[in-house]
Design a protein around this motif. Structure first.
Motif, PDB file in Angstrom:
ATOM      1  N   GLU A  43       0.805  -1.223   0.000  1.00 54.06           N
ATOM      2  CA  GLU A  43       0.000   0.000   0.000  1.00 54.06           C
ATOM      3  C   GLU A  43       0.844   1.282   0.000  1.00 54.06           C
ATOM      4  OE1 GLU A  43      -3.375   0.314   0.173  1.00 54.06           O
ATOM      5  OE2 GLU A  43      -3.983  -1.763   0.527  1.00 54.06           O
TER       6      GLU A  43
ATOM      7  N   VAL B  28       0.397 -23.841  -4.320  1.00 49.32           N
ATOM      8  CA  VAL B  28      -0.306 -22.627  -4.706  1.00 49.32           C
ATOM      9  C   VAL B  28       0.538 -21.871  -5.729  1.00 49.32           C
ATOM     10  CG1 VAL B  28      -1.144 -20.395  -3.869  1.00 49.32           C
ATOM     11  CG2 VAL B  28      -1.510 -22.454  -2.502  1.00 49.32           C
ATOM     12  N   GLY B  32       2.498 -12.649  -9.907  1.00 50.88           N
ATOM     13  CA  GLY B  32       3.130 -11.400  -9.473  1.00 50.88           C
ATOM     14  C   GLY B  32       3.208 -11.262  -7.960  1.00 50.88           C
ATOM     15  N   LEU B  36      -1.224 -12.563  -3.443  1.00 46.30           N
ATOM     16  CA  LEU B  36      -0.787 -13.687  -2.616  1.00 46.30           C
ATOM     17  C   LEU B  36       0.097 -13.247  -1.451  1.00 46.30           C
ATOM     18  CD1 LEU B  36      -1.246 -16.716  -2.807  1.00 46.30           C
ATOM     19  CD2 LEU B  36       0.916 -16.904  -4.005  1.00 46.30           C
ATOM     20  N   GLY B 113      -3.285 -12.670 -15.577  1.00 45.92           N
ATOM     21  CA  GLY B 113      -3.802 -13.953 -15.111  1.00 45.92           C
ATOM     22  C   GLY B 113      -4.133 -13.909 -13.625  1.00 45.92           C
ATOM     23  N   ASN B 115      -4.944 -11.391 -11.851  1.00 42.08           N
ATOM     24  CA  ASN B 115      -6.132 -10.562 -11.631  1.00 42.08           C
ATOM     25  C   ASN B 115      -7.405 -11.387 -11.820  1.00 42.08           C
ATOM     26  OD1 ASN B 115      -8.069  -8.053 -12.819  1.00 42.08           O
ATOM     27  ND2 ASN B 115      -6.723  -7.531 -11.117  1.00 42.08           N
ATOM     28  N   CYS B 117      -7.535 -14.694 -11.562  1.00 47.72           N
ATOM     29  CA  CYS B 117      -7.563 -15.842 -10.645  1.00 47.72           C
ATOM     30  C   CYS B 117      -7.931 -15.422  -9.236  1.00 47.72           C
ATOM     31  CB  CYS B 117      -6.224 -16.569 -10.654  1.00 47.72           C
ATOM     32  SG  CYS B 117      -5.961 -17.441 -12.201  1.00 47.72           S
ATOM     33  N   VAL B 166      -3.953 -24.640 -14.305  1.00 47.81           N
ATOM     34  CA  VAL B 166      -3.354 -23.308 -14.363  1.00 47.81           C
ATOM     35  C   VAL B 166      -4.059 -22.515 -15.458  1.00 47.81           C
ATOM     36  CG1 VAL B 166      -1.520 -24.187 -15.904  1.00 47.81           C
ATOM     37  CG2 VAL B 166      -1.194 -22.005 -14.724  1.00 47.81           C
TER      38      VAL B 166
END
Ligand SMILES: Cc1cc2nc3c(=O)[nH]c(=O)nc-3n(C[C@H](O)[C@H](O)[C@H](O)COP(=O)(O)OP(=O)(O)OC[C@H]3O[C@@H](n4cnc5c(N)ncnc54)[C@H](O)[C@@H]3O)c2cc1C
Ligand code: FES
Ligand code: FES
Lengths: 161, 277
Positions: A43, B28, B32, B36, B113, B115, B117, B166
């Motif tokens: 942020e 997992v 980017g 996560l 991707g 975004n 997922c 995936v």
């Protein structure tokens, strides 16, 4: 996991813990504590570094993801004890108060000036959108970046936004 | 320090498939990391293994062909999408939408991707890709399947992706190239912020669609409307597609009101033949 990376032109090889983020790796394993941690969650931008030519939040990257990367941090600015042009402009224009946002702010400003030598005020604002400053109110920071790019009029003529 | 986990970075799709199959539910995917890493930082999740997919070359490619249209690899980041010449030329709506995500630092890492997922109702690529009639390609050791984006989102943060699959790429059909378009994103502040609502419209000679974000449990899209549909018909279809709620960011009434306002203003832009912001 063993990783090698270049930080401010110097090569480092270290055994990095998988579960350490790049910010903590730079601060704790490399001892470069200029880069700050604010929110730890993408942020605030205090942890901004330049990685392979682009600004990133180092708190959102694993150290092991930076294997082979070229990184620039605030420590790369001053050369032989002399502040960089950008640092001087920040100092001269009172763009630093508590200083916590400054290392990240300077990285964002540096990345902007590398792409755009004469950014407009709007472009400067957009470039530092991801860097929070709770002290200055941003105006002095914008002026510092204008100054560093040779665009600041004399203070007397300056119209504050 | 984050929780303990192991880290793998396969370099081929085949290796990725077998890793995901063997460790389904445990492994997992890390793209980017902008969603996560926040979830791990907050201790919302504690994966046993992270599988970094950024070293798989074909997942990072943007391609354009007159036959298929645009193919966006899952790990293409917002900054690359914004800069891509074919995106700018044929699908400027996507560059505009990607530009609205986060800050520079975020856009330099956040993947398209990822975004889709994370599948947040406010995902900015969601409503724009829906308006363009996109689909996603999901791959696994069992094979490859293509799912229309409008069927892909199944709930807040829920999608059709199975644990061993995936998302490989996003396909934007050729018949939406050069569509007239417009987008709005309502935020609380001028700086980087998530959308209170977002509206993306696209129109070609054959079809018009409105994609809406933050106004239902998932990003949603209207039915395919004829290109000549009146404003009333477009608004009617929009209100049929959405089902907003009150939450910390905005009330249901405000969301509905602003969705209507935005559809009106974007529609007016399209009618004037000015396909700009
Ligand atoms: C400060 C901040 C501001 C933000 N602002 C915005 C905004 O304005 N608009 C917006 O839309 N989003 C915003 N986001 C959210 C986020 O940046 C985006 O959703 C981003 O696109 C996620 O991509 P990523 O590559 O970082 O995903 P990651 O964090 O790597 O992954 C996200 C999730 O998707 C899964 N995943 C990723 N790739 C795949 C794949 N190919 N196949 C299967 N599963 C996969 C992961 O396992 C994980 O569960 C913001 C985030 C932060 C921290
Ligand atoms: S510490 Fe990384 S963005 Fe705040
Ligand atoms: S100078 Fe204190 S936060 Fe910017």
């Amino acid at each position: 996991m063993k990783i090698s990376l270049k930080v401010n032109g110097r090569k480092y090889t270290r055994d990095a813990s998988e579960s350490k983020n790049l910010l903590h790796f730079i601060r704790e394993d490399l001892g470069l504590t200029g880069t700050k941690e604010g929110c730890g969650a993408g942020e605030c931008g205090a942890c901004t570094i330049i990685m392979n030519g682009r600004t990133v939040n180092s708190c959102l990257i694993l150290a092991v993801e930076a294997d082979g990367a070229e990184i620039e941090t605030i420590e790369g600015e001053a050369k032989n004890g002399k502040l960089s042009k950008l640092q001087q402009a920040f100092q001269k224009n009172h763009a630093v108060q508590c200083g916590f946002c400054t290392p990240g702010m300077i990285m964002s400003a540096k990345a902007l000036l590398q792409k755009n030598a004469k950014p407009s005020v709007e472009e400067i604002k957009a470039a530092i959108e991801g860097n929070f400053c709770r002290c200055t109110g941003y105006q002095q920071i914008i002026e510092a970046v204008q100054d560093a790019s040779g665009q600041l009029k004399k203070k007397g003529e300056l119209k504050r936004a | 320090m984050l929780q303990e986990f192991s880290y793998q970075a396969p370099t081929t799709l085949k290796d990725l498939y077998s890793l995901l199959k063997k460790r389904a539910g445990k492994a997992v995917i890390l793209a980017g990391g902008t969603d996560l890493m926040v979830e791990m930082h907050n201790n919302w999740i504690a994966p046993e293994m992270l599988v970094d997919i950024k070293k798989i070359r074909e997942l990072g490619e943007i391609k354009f062909s007159r036959k298929e249209g645009l193919s966006i690899g899952a790990t293409v980041v917002c900054t690359e999408l914004i800069k891509d010449k074919n995106v700018q030329k044929y699908y400027p709506l996507l560059a505009d939408a990607a530009h609205r995500i986060g800050s520079h630092q975020l856009r330099n890492r956040a993947t398209i991707g990822g975004n889709l997922c994370t599948a947040s109702p406010c995902a900015d690529m969601g409503c724009s890709l829906l308006a363009l009639g996109a689909s996603v390609e999901l791959g696994s050791a069992d094979g490859v399947r293509i799912v229309a984006l409008k069927d892909y989102f199944t709930g807040p943060k829920k999608t059709q992706i199975q644990k061993h699959e995936v998302l490989q790429r996003i396909i934007v059909p050729i018949d939406m190239a050069n569509a007239e378009w417009g987008m709005r994103k309502l935020k609380r502040i001028k700086g980087h912020d998530l959308a209170l609502i977002s509206v993306a419209m696209a129109r070609t000679a054959g079809v018009m669609r409105v994609g809406i974000g933050s106004c239902a449990p998932t990003p949603v899209v209207t039915v395919d409307l004829p290109a000549s549909a009146s404003l009333d018909k477009v608004k009617e279809a929009t209100f049929k597609a959405v089902s907003p709620i009150d939450d910390v960011r905005a009330s249901k009434e405000y969301r509905l009101f602003m969705t209507g306002e935005y559809v009106e203003s974007v529609y007016a832009e399209l009618t004037r033949g000015r396909s700009r912001k």
